[in-house]
Enzyme design. Structure first.
Site, PDB file in Angstrom:
ATOM      1  N   ARG A  34       0.821  -1.216   0.000  1.00  0.00           N
ATOM      2  CA  ARG A  34       0.000   0.000   0.000  1.00  0.00           C
ATOM      3  C   ARG A  34       0.852   1.262   0.000  1.00  0.00           C
ATOM      4  NH1 ARG A  34      -3.021   1.689  -2.721  1.00  0.00           N
ATOM      5  NH2 ARG A  34      -3.990  -0.370  -2.562  1.00  0.00           N
TER       6      ARG A  34
ATOM      7  N   LYS B 109       2.435  24.696  -3.074  1.00  0.00           N
ATOM      8  CA  LYS B 109       1.174  24.077  -2.646  1.00  0.00           C
ATOM      9  C   LYS B 109       1.276  22.558  -2.771  1.00  0.00           C
ATOM     10  CE  LYS B 109      -1.484  28.158  -3.943  1.00  0.00           C
ATOM     11  NZ  LYS B 109      -2.501  28.747  -4.843  1.00  0.00           N
TER      12      LYS B 109
ATOM     13  N   LYS C 116       4.969  38.782  -1.853  1.00  0.00           N
ATOM     14  CA  LYS C 116       3.561  38.631  -2.203  1.00  0.00           C
ATOM     15  C   LYS C 116       2.712  39.734  -1.562  1.00  0.00           C
ATOM     16  CE  LYS C 116       2.086  34.669  -3.322  1.00  0.00           C
ATOM     17  NZ  LYS C 116       1.505  33.310  -3.349  1.00  0.00           N
TER      18      LYS C 116
ATOM     19  N   GLU D 229       4.844  40.106  -6.573  1.00  0.00           N
ATOM     20  CA  GLU D 229       3.486  39.863  -7.070  1.00  0.00           C
ATOM     21  C   GLU D 229       2.792  41.188  -7.380  1.00  0.00           C
ATOM     22  OE1 GLU D 229       0.570  36.791  -5.280  1.00  0.00           O
ATOM     23  OE2 GLU D 229       0.023  38.689  -4.331  1.00  0.00           O
TER      24      GLU D 229
ATOM     25  N   ASP E 103      -0.696  38.329 -11.196  1.00  0.00           N
ATOM     26  CA  ASP E 103      -1.628  37.482 -10.452  1.00  0.00           C
ATOM     27  C   ASP E 103      -3.080  37.695 -10.880  1.00  0.00           C
ATOM     28  OD1 ASP E 103      -2.191  35.577  -8.358  1.00  0.00           O
ATOM     29  OD2 ASP E 103      -2.980  37.253  -7.182  1.00  0.00           O
TER      30      ASP E 103
END
Length: 277
Positions: free
Chosen positions: A95, A130, A162, A192, A213
């Site tokens: 697994r 992410k 950012k 950004e 963005d």
């Protein structure tokens, strides 16, 4: 290698814990077996060496024979590998090996679709941070197998100013100036932006890379024209397969796609024992 072993050890400890009740109750310790890892759908293979490591860490006597290599395009029924050795070890590794193979191959497959969609343009597909906590090294590797590029690996190896950094620093210019004073000359500064006014401000501040963005394609074209090669441009936000080619055709250098790692679907792979083994 250390990171991979850490991931595998953690996954095995999570799955086996104090022992495999089912295997211990049903399989004699001396039983030997052979099994095949088989593709149940078409996909781009990634993670075969990781799967091999899982079996080896469960039982070093298990033999793992690869039939393909990472980056291969597989079809239904293709054998990825054959494993043989103690049946208990094969069952206990199954697994974890499949979970990692299926996820990594899913990421490589999705990445390959995005890379194919922008073929013939100058744009490069890149990933983001992410990622699944604890699995970043595997997931970013899978992106590379699929033909994509890695963005910064973590907070420590790249500067990306950012929206919240800008707010806390007092604006784009202030943020870039503070970064330049702190950083070495070898570090590039990416910032950004959300509109053309911010793009202009980032250029004036001397940003090396400008992240565009959540802009529509027309605004992206205008931003690329405004930058005019004075910085690299990266499109980000709302990128999917239906619009990625249109984004690439605006002339941006990079297209970052969080979905490569946060929304990919694991592919279908089975481990099947040979009845006559």
């Amino acid at each position: 290698m250390f990171e991979i072993e850490r991931i595998v050890r953690t996954a095995l400890a999570e799955d086996i814990g104090a022992g495999d009740l089912t295997t211990e109750a049903t399989i004699a310790p001396e039983t030997q077996a052979q099994a095949r890892l088989v593709a149940k759908e078409p996909f781009t293979l990634a993670g075969l060496d990781v799967a091999c490591r899982v079996f080896a860490m469960v039982d070093s006597s298990i033999k793992f024979t690869a039939r393909h290599q990472d980056g291969d395009e597989l079809k239904i029924g293709d054998e990825l590998a054959v494993v043989s050795g103690p049946a208990a070890g094969l069952l206990q590794a199954e697994r974890v090996a499949l979970n990692l193979l299926q996820r990594m191959s899913g990421i490589a497959t999705m990445t390959a679709h995005f890379v194919s969609a922008v073929a013939g343009t100058e744009a490069q597909i890149v990933d983001t941070r992410k990622t699944t906590p604890g699995l970043r090294v595997l997931e970013k590797y899978a992106v590379r197998v699929g033909g994509g590029r890695n963005h910064r690996y973590a907070l420590y190896d790249g500067v990306l100013i950012k929206e919240n950094h800008i707010a806390a620093a007092g604006g784009i210019s202030a943020a870039v100036q503070r970064a330049r004073r702190r950083l070495s000359h070898i570090h590039k500064v990416e910032i950004e932006t959300r509109n053309l006014d911010e793009v202009h401000e980032a250029l004036e501040a001397g940003a090396d890379i400008i992240l565009l963005d959540n802009m529509d394609n027309e605004t992206l074209r205008q931003a690329v024209e405004l930058v005019a090669g004075r910085a690299r441009t990266e499109a980000s936000g709302g990128v999917d397969l239906t619009r990625v080619r249109g984004i690439a055709q605006t002339g941006v250098n990079l297209i970052s796609v969080g979905a490569l790692t946060h929304s990919c679907r694991a592919v279908d792979i089975s481990m099947l024992f040979d009845s006559e083994a």
